[in-house]
Scaffold this motif. Structure first.
Motif, PDB file in Angstrom:
ATOM      1  N   TRP A 188       0.921  -1.109  -0.274  1.00  0.00           N
ATOM      2  CA  TRP A 188       0.048  -0.284  -0.522  1.00  0.00           C
ATOM      3  C   TRP A 188       1.056   0.975   0.170  1.00  0.00           C
ATOM      4  N   ASN A 189       2.164   0.834   0.235  1.00  0.00           N
ATOM      5  CA  ASN A 189       2.989   2.396   0.744  1.00  0.00           C
ATOM      6  C   ASN A 189       3.739   2.626  -0.405  1.00  0.00           C
ATOM      7  N   PHE A 190       4.196   1.843  -1.347  1.00  0.00           N
ATOM      8  CA  PHE A 190       4.184   1.999  -2.502  1.00  0.00           C
ATOM      9  C   PHE A 190       3.600   2.981  -3.431  1.00  0.00           C
ATOM     10  N   GLY A 191       2.000   2.587  -3.112  1.00  0.00           N
ATOM     11  CA  GLY A 191       1.328   3.451  -4.167  1.00  0.00           C
ATOM     12  C   GLY A 191       1.420   4.856  -3.901  1.00  0.00           C
ATOM     13  N   PHE A 192       1.132   5.001  -2.051  1.00  0.00           N
ATOM     14  CA  PHE A 192       1.692   6.619  -1.606  1.00  0.00           C
ATOM     15  C   PHE A 192       2.831   7.419  -2.078  1.00  0.00           C
ATOM     16  N   SER A 193       4.144   6.486  -1.930  1.00  0.00           N
ATOM     17  CA  SER A 193       4.798   6.910  -1.841  1.00  0.00           C
ATOM     18  C   SER A 193       5.370   7.396  -3.248  1.00  0.00           C
ATOM     19  N   LEU A 194       4.586   6.333  -4.274  1.00  0.00           N
ATOM     20  CA  LEU A 194       4.801   7.181  -5.449  1.00  0.00           C
ATOM     21  C   LEU A 194       4.333   8.415  -5.776  1.00  0.00           C
ATOM     22  N   PHE A 195       2.630   8.413  -5.770  1.00  0.00           N
ATOM     23  CA  PHE A 195       2.227   9.982  -5.172  1.00  0.00           C
ATOM     24  C   PHE A 195       2.719  10.837  -5.166  1.00  0.00           C
ATOM     25  N   ASN A 196       3.477  10.439  -4.002  1.00  0.00           N
ATOM     26  CA  ASN A 196       4.369  11.591  -2.925  1.00  0.00           C
ATOM     27  C   ASN A 196       5.937  11.958  -3.667  1.00  0.00           C
ATOM     28  N   CYS A 197       6.171  10.582  -4.066  1.00  0.00           N
ATOM     29  CA  CYS A 197       7.530  11.623  -4.913  1.00  0.00           C
ATOM     30  C   CYS A 197       7.509  12.395  -6.499  1.00  0.00           C
ATOM     31  N   LEU A 198       5.418  12.452  -7.062  1.00  0.00           N
ATOM     32  CA  LEU A 198       5.567  13.106  -8.102  1.00  0.00           C
ATOM     33  C   LEU A 198       5.083  14.230  -7.972  1.00  0.00           C
ATOM     34  N   ARG A 199       4.827  14.537  -6.596  1.00  0.00           N
ATOM     35  CA  ARG A 199       4.705  15.686  -5.954  1.00  0.00           C
ATOM     36  C   ARG A 199       5.402  16.744  -5.670  1.00  0.00           C
ATOM     37  N   ILE A 200       6.930  15.948  -5.259  1.00  0.00           N
ATOM     38  CA  ILE A 200       8.427  16.229  -5.258  1.00  0.00           C
ATOM     39  C   ILE A 200       8.462  16.826  -6.383  1.00  0.00           C
ATOM     40  N   ILE A 201       9.278  15.686  -6.854  1.00  0.00           N
ATOM     41  CA  ILE A 201       9.817  15.778  -7.585  1.00  0.00           C
ATOM     42  C   ILE A 201       9.956  15.441  -8.705  1.00  0.00           C
ATOM     43  N   ALA A 202       8.476  16.212  -9.945  1.00  0.00           N
ATOM     44  CA  ALA A 202       7.646  16.385 -10.939  1.00  0.00           C
ATOM     45  C   ALA A 202       8.010  17.971 -11.193  1.00  0.00           C
ATOM     46  N   PRO A 203       7.853  19.115  -9.734  1.00  0.00           N
ATOM     47  CA  PRO A 203       7.051  20.419 -10.312  1.00  0.00           C
ATOM     48  C   PRO A 203       8.792  20.730 -10.853  1.00  0.00           C
ATOM     49  N   GLN A 204       8.062  21.503 -11.537  1.00  0.00           N
ATOM     50  CA  GLN A 204      10.416  22.709 -12.445  1.00  0.00           C
ATOM     51  C   GLN A 204      10.063  23.407 -11.396  1.00  0.00           C
ATOM     52  N   THR A 205       9.010  24.771 -10.802  1.00  0.00           N
ATOM     53  CA  THR A 205       9.506  25.486 -10.180  1.00  0.00           C
ATOM     54  C   THR A 205      10.931  25.061  -9.246  1.00  0.00           C
ATOM     55  N   ASN A 206      11.231  25.988  -8.358  1.00  0.00           N
ATOM     56  CA  ASN A 206      12.252  26.060  -7.649  1.00  0.00           C
ATOM     57  C   ASN A 206      11.577  26.677  -5.760  1.00  0.00           C
ATOM     58  N   ARG A 207      10.518  26.897  -5.961  1.00  0.00           N
ATOM     59  CA  ARG A 207       9.641  27.392  -4.883  1.00  0.00           C
ATOM     60  C   ARG A 207       8.894  25.871  -4.033  1.00  0.00           C
ATOM     61  N   GLU A 208       9.257  25.262  -5.272  1.00  0.00           N
ATOM     62  CA  GLU A 208       7.861  24.522  -4.767  1.00  0.00           C
ATOM     63  C   GLU A 208       9.237  23.076  -4.075  1.00  0.00           C
ATOM     64  N   ARG A 209       9.958  23.297  -4.175  1.00  0.00           N
ATOM     65  CA  ARG A 209      11.136  22.325  -3.201  1.00  0.00           C
ATOM     66  C   ARG A 209      11.145  22.877  -2.016  1.00  0.00           C
ATOM     67  N   HIS A 210      10.482  23.692  -1.457  1.00  0.00           N
ATOM     68  CA  HIS A 210      11.064  24.806  -0.515  1.00  0.00           C
ATOM     69  C   HIS A 210       9.903  24.122   0.680  1.00  0.00           C
ATOM     70  N   HIS A 211       9.315  23.286   0.034  1.00  0.00           N
ATOM     71  CA  HIS A 211       7.845  23.789   0.967  1.00  0.00           C
ATOM     72  C   HIS A 211       8.094  22.590   1.969  1.00  0.00           C
ATOM     73  N   PHE A 212       7.740  22.863   3.142  1.00  0.00           N
ATOM     74  CA  PHE A 212       7.172  21.901   4.883  1.00  0.00           C
ATOM     75  C   PHE A 212       7.345  20.131   4.110  1.00  0.00           C
ATOM     76  N   TRP A 213       6.245  19.865   3.546  1.00  0.00           N
ATOM     77  CA  TRP A 213       5.575  18.990   3.135  1.00  0.00           C
ATOM     78  C   TRP A 213       5.898  17.803   2.443  1.00  0.00           C
TER      79      TRP A 213
END
Length: 259
Positions: free
Chosen positions: A234-259
């Motif tokens: 179950w966590n694999f699907g959760f982590s895949l979604f989590n990594c998509l939202r963190i790594i996929a965005p292009q803007t540097n601003r996104e990378r500085h978010h806490f969550w």
């Protein structure tokens, strides 16, 4: 300047108080780890169901990991808020949440308990020959100061192996596409979460004692690999979604978010 310092310190302190209030509310209502991880697994209490099922392992496992992180975040954050109010610019020990810091083992060491990381680099790693020797000394010292418990030495060994493997995998510095980074981060985060649950707060299964047999809690509780497998699936699907939202965005601003 003084007003600004007081303002930022008070804001941070209020945030820590609010987080603590939420945790206290959770512990008194919908999240009770004592019931989840003890009563459901202890034959003498006869609480039904005796074991969690399927996605329940994932839900309670993630709640436990969140609670462990917020426990440290509140302690570090409250201390930092007090320091700021006193005019001391203390380091931010938890600049990002565990959902971001666990994308790789090396990133976790860089982004969690930052002041401790700086201490390791300045007073241990820099006095060694560096590289593998420095890594061994830092992990050995970190395991030692956490206490003389087997799980902490196992934790140290796992970290040593994981960081060494990461060094080998990333040594050639080949350019990798986002897809590869997302998949590798997903696998790494899933393994990190599973190992955390396995080493420190293992999911347990029980066998009911025979009639008249005195209850020995340690005798009737054992590590459940089925529970860990269910959580990992179950966590694999959760982590895949989590990594998509963190790594996929292009803007540097996104990378500085806490969550």
């Amino acid at each position: 300047l003084t007003l600004g310092r007081l303002s930022s310190g008070l804001i941070l302190l209020c945030a820590m108080i609010a987080t603590t209030s939420v945790l206290i509310f959770a512990l008194q209502t919908f999240y009770m780890p004592t019931i989840v991880f003890l009563k459901m697994h202890c034959p003498s209490l006869q609480v039904q169901p005796m074991n969690l099922q399927g996605p329940e392992y994932f839900v309670y496992g993630q709640m436990l990991l969140m609670f462990i992180f917020l426990n440290s975040h509140v302690i570090f954050g409250s201390s930092r808020a007090m320091a700021i109010l006193d005019g001391v610019e203390a380091p931010n020990d938890t600049p990002v949440s565990h959902l971001r810091s666990s994308l790789s083992v090396r990133q976790h060491w860089k982004k969690f308990h930052v002041s401790w990381r700086d201490f390791f680099l300045r007073y241990i790693y820099s006095f060694s020959n560096g590289d593998f020797e420095g890594l061994v000394l830092v992990i050995a010292f970190s395991s030692f100061i956490h206490g003389f418990y087997a799980q902490w030495f196992l934790w140290g060994l796992v970290n040593l192996v994981a960081i060494s493997l990461e060094r080998v995998l990333f040594s050639k510095k080949k350019s990798r596409g986002k897809g590869t980074k997302i998949v590798m981060s997903t696998v790494n985060q899933t393994l990190a979460f599973v190992l955390q649950l396995m080493i420190f707060i293992p999911f347990s299964i029980v066998s009911k004692p025979s009639q008249g047999d005195p209850v020995d809690r340690s005798r009737y509780m054992a590590l459940s690999f089925r529970a860990l497998a269910s959580f990992a699936l179950w966590n694999f699907g959760f982590s895949l979604f989590n990594c998509l939202r963190i790594i996929a965005p292009q803007t540097n601003r996104e990378r500085h978010h806490f969550w």
